[in-house]
Design an enzyme around this catalytic site. Structure first.
Site, short mmCIF file in Angstrom:
data_model
loop_
_atom_site.label_atom_id
_atom_site.label_comp_id
_atom_site.label_asym_id
_atom_site.label_seq_id
_atom_site.Cartn_x
_atom_site.Cartn_y
_atom_site.Cartn_z
N ARG A 137 -29.16 19.88 36.30
CA ARG A 137 -30.00 20.77 37.09
C ARG A 137 -30.91 19.90 37.97
NH1 ARG A 137 -30.09 22.34 31.71
NH2 ARG A 137 -29.18 24.39 31.25
N LYS A 167 -33.78 22.15 29.59
CA LYS A 167 -34.73 23.23 29.35
C LYS A 167 -35.14 23.24 27.88
CE LYS A 167 -32.94 25.93 33.17
NZ LYS A 167 -32.19 27.11 33.60
N HIS A 238 -27.89 24.24 42.73
CA HIS A 238 -27.14 24.65 41.54
C HIS A 238 -25.63 24.68 41.78
CE1 HIS A 238 -28.64 25.63 37.61
NE2 HIS A 238 -27.75 26.59 37.45
N ARG A 241 -23.75 21.94 40.08
CA ARG A 241 -23.52 22.15 38.65
C ARG A 241 -22.32 23.06 38.43
NH1 ARG A 241 -26.28 21.73 33.72
NH2 ARG A 241 -26.40 23.59 32.44
N HIS A 264 -25.41 23.53 27.38
CA HIS A 264 -25.47 24.95 27.01
C HIS A 264 -25.61 25.10 25.50
CE1 HIS A 264 -23.19 26.30 30.89
NE2 HIS A 264 -24.48 26.16 31.08
N TYR A 273 -17.16 29.87 33.43
CA TYR A 273 -16.44 29.00 34.35
C TYR A 273 -14.93 29.11 34.17
CZ TYR A 273 -21.03 27.07 35.21
OH TYR A 273 -22.36 26.92 35.54
#
Length: 292
Positions: A137, A167, A238, A241, A264, A273
């Site tokens: 990110r 995150k 983004h 990514r 993730h 995806y």
């Protein structure tokens, strides 16, 4: 939840997600409505908020749900605030696939960061390269410190890796390819020393003041490269990514590996995806098979 967390979320939409101005305005309006409701109904379940929207048109209802879900997911990741949105009704709208560029488009975009007449372009080129070669990110890329780059020797082979802080403070290690390592070396030797003002500065990416590059500045670098490459309408930070994940899966990478590389928490997030790849297969079949 208050106006400060709302502003933080709006900044995330604008900088990291590259959301359009109309989308941001609509989300701000919808979330202001939601926060006002929450102030007056602090203990009420979120299903009651959904009921209060029952007279909205289907498209407006979907947008409100989307805004609230996105907002709570952001609060959960960034501030560890519990996410109650599982109790929001499903509207049945088809899941939107993330946007990915082709390998050729990504290459063109990254190369657009280069300008032989300006040494600062080595920084911009490196930022674009790392966004794609690591799937990071934009906030993770500008957060990289010099100490996050390291060399491991496995079975006599040198492997360079990068530590990313995602995150919620979660850390992960991703490999660095030859293009990324070469770009790092060029920047560290030819550009970063001229930007450095304090010898104890730890940030990899520096601005002209010698301090850490901001997310907004990183967005401007991406925007400039997009304009030079002619891909303006398709590009946000983004999208690197999304393209990274899509190209790995297209190349045969295991989805669990891609999950780890993206950071993730659940493979369910990564599975979106695979839908892109399935769509590509379906389209190829439709165009190529005589009885499709």
């Amino acid at each position: 939840m208050d106006i400060h967390t709302l502003n933080s979320f709006i900044d995330y939409l604008r900088v990291e997600k590259g959301a359009a101005a109309n989308t941001i305005a609509a989300y701000r309006r919808d979330l202001t409505r939601y926060l006002n409701w929450r102030v007056n109904n602090p203990e009420s379940p979120i299903k009651e908020y959904a009921f209060s929207l029952k007279d909205l048109a289907p498209s407006s209802l979907e947008r409100n749900y989307s805004a609230v879900r996105s907002f709570h997911k952001y609060l959960n990741r960034e501030f560890n605030i519990s996410d109650p949105t599982d109790d929001l009704p499903e509207t049945g709208k088809r899941q939107r696939l993330p946007k990915a560029l082709t390998v050729e488009e990504i290459t063109k975009l990254i190369e657009a960061g280069k300008d032989p007449s300006q040494s600062i372009s080595l920084r911009d080129y490196l930022l674009l390269e790392l966004l794609y070669s690591t799937g990071a990110r934009v906030s993770e890329v500008v957060g990289i410190n010099l100490s996050d780059i390291s060399e491991n020797v496995v079975n006599g082979e040198s492997i360079w890796v990068l530590k990313l802080r995602g995150k919620g403070g979660k850390e992960r290690i991703v490999p660095l390819g030859t293009y990324a390592k070469s770009a790092i070396d060029d920047y560290l030797v030819r550009t970063r020393p001229s930007l450095l003002k304090k010898l104890n500065e730890t940030a990899l990416f520096l601005n002209n003041r010698g301090t850490r590059l901001s997310r907004v500045s990183a967005w401007e670098i991406v925007k400039s490269a997009a304009e030079k490459s002619g891909l303006t309408s398709k590009v946000t930070p983004h999208v690197f990514r999304h393209s990274y994940a899509t190209h790995l899966l297209d190349g045969g990478a295991d989805i669990r590996v891609v999950q780890e590389l993206l950071g993730h928490a659940s493979v369910t997030t990564t599975q979106i995806y695979t839908l892109i790849t399935i769509d590509k297969v379906r389209e190829s079949y439709r165009l190529a098979h005589p009885r499709a």
